[in-house]
Design a protein around this motif. Structure first.
Motif: not given
Length: 277
Positions: A62-68, A91-97
């Protein structure tokens, strides 16, 4: 006031990949921008007017990234034009704040975005940031959808609306019937607590469900005035238990049922209008 035909139109969104499943779960799960674009085109033809997009790291995580996100959005838009509403997940998926979730949202400035209430507003102290985020979305014309995992969250959101935390008198929501657990299978009856007589009412509400009875759950929601989200994020099976060959097959199943029951389908323009109402 909308006429009866307008009131009986249902929006179908497709959630084709989510943040958890990989090609080991199903070889047709779209992960790359090109695969997402192809899936969007197939699902548009099958009856969907919106796509809910997750992006992934090269290793599939899982990734939250603007370029992607920009790359995926550009590919989908090139394939479908304006005929699909493109909604990104935060979605954070437990990875992102929460701060990271909001930062990506603002950097991408997408057409639409979903925000899980329990992630973005984990406690009352987070309400000012939530209010600022929604105000920014309203100013930038980013269509919101608040994800609610249980009825208590719907009550909490309604309270925020009354107190002015939410800068609209109403806001689109998604009721999630079930949890991201192994072998989770939702049932239509799972919708009833969200629609109990003492529960808050949202004018624009959608439903997603897990497992083989996904189509039954969302069709029940459509008959009760809601909209629907289907796809490999939550379900890989056709109603008869066979593995679905594609996301488009899941969309087509629900679109066919809706039409057979006298419901029209919303195109992207109608979905945009509903979200802004």
């Amino acid at each position: 006031m909308a006429d009866q035909d307008e009131q009986r139109r249902t929006a179908i969104a497709v959630a084709p990949n989510g943040g958890r499943r990989t090609k080991a779960d199903h070889p047709a799960i779209p992960l790359s921008p090109a695969e997402l674009a192809r899936t969007a085109t197939e699902c548009l033809e099958a009856g969907a007017g919106m796509i809910h997009v997750h992006v992934r790291r090269p290793d599939g995580r899982h990734l939250l990234d603007a370029d992607a996100y920009r790359e995926a959005i550009a590919a989908i838009r090139a394939a479908t034009g304006e005929r699909m509403v493109i909604q990104i997940t935060t979605e954070a998926l437990g990875i992102y704040a929460p701060a990271e979730q909001v930062a990506v949202l603002k950097e991408v400035r997408p057409e639409a975005a979903s925000l899980a209430l329990r992630e973005i507003v984990p406690d009352n102290a987070a309400e000012p940031v939530f209010a600022d985020t929604l105000s920014w979305m309203k100013q930038e014309h980013v269509l919101p959808q608040i994800i609610l995992y249980d009825p208590a969250e719907a009550v909490r959101l309604a309270g925020m609306i009354r107190r002015g935390v939410v800068p609209w008198q109403d806001i689109p929501v998604l009721y999630v019937l079930g949890r991201y657990t192994v072998s989770q299978t939702s049932q239509p009856v799972d919708l009833l607590p969200f629609l109990a007589p003492d529960m808050p009412r949202f004018a624009n509400w959608s439903v997603c469900a897990f497992g083989q009875h996904e189509a039954a759950c969302v069709t029940a929601a459509a008959l009760l005035g809601g909209h629907v989200r289907v796809g490999f994020e939550n379900n890989l099976l056709l109603p008869d238990g066979r593995l679905a060959p594609s996301n488009a097959a899941l969309v087509e199943t629900v679109a066919t049922a809706a039409r057979a029951l006298g419901l029209g389908l919303c195109d992207a323009a109608a979905i945009r209008e509903l979200a802004r109402a």
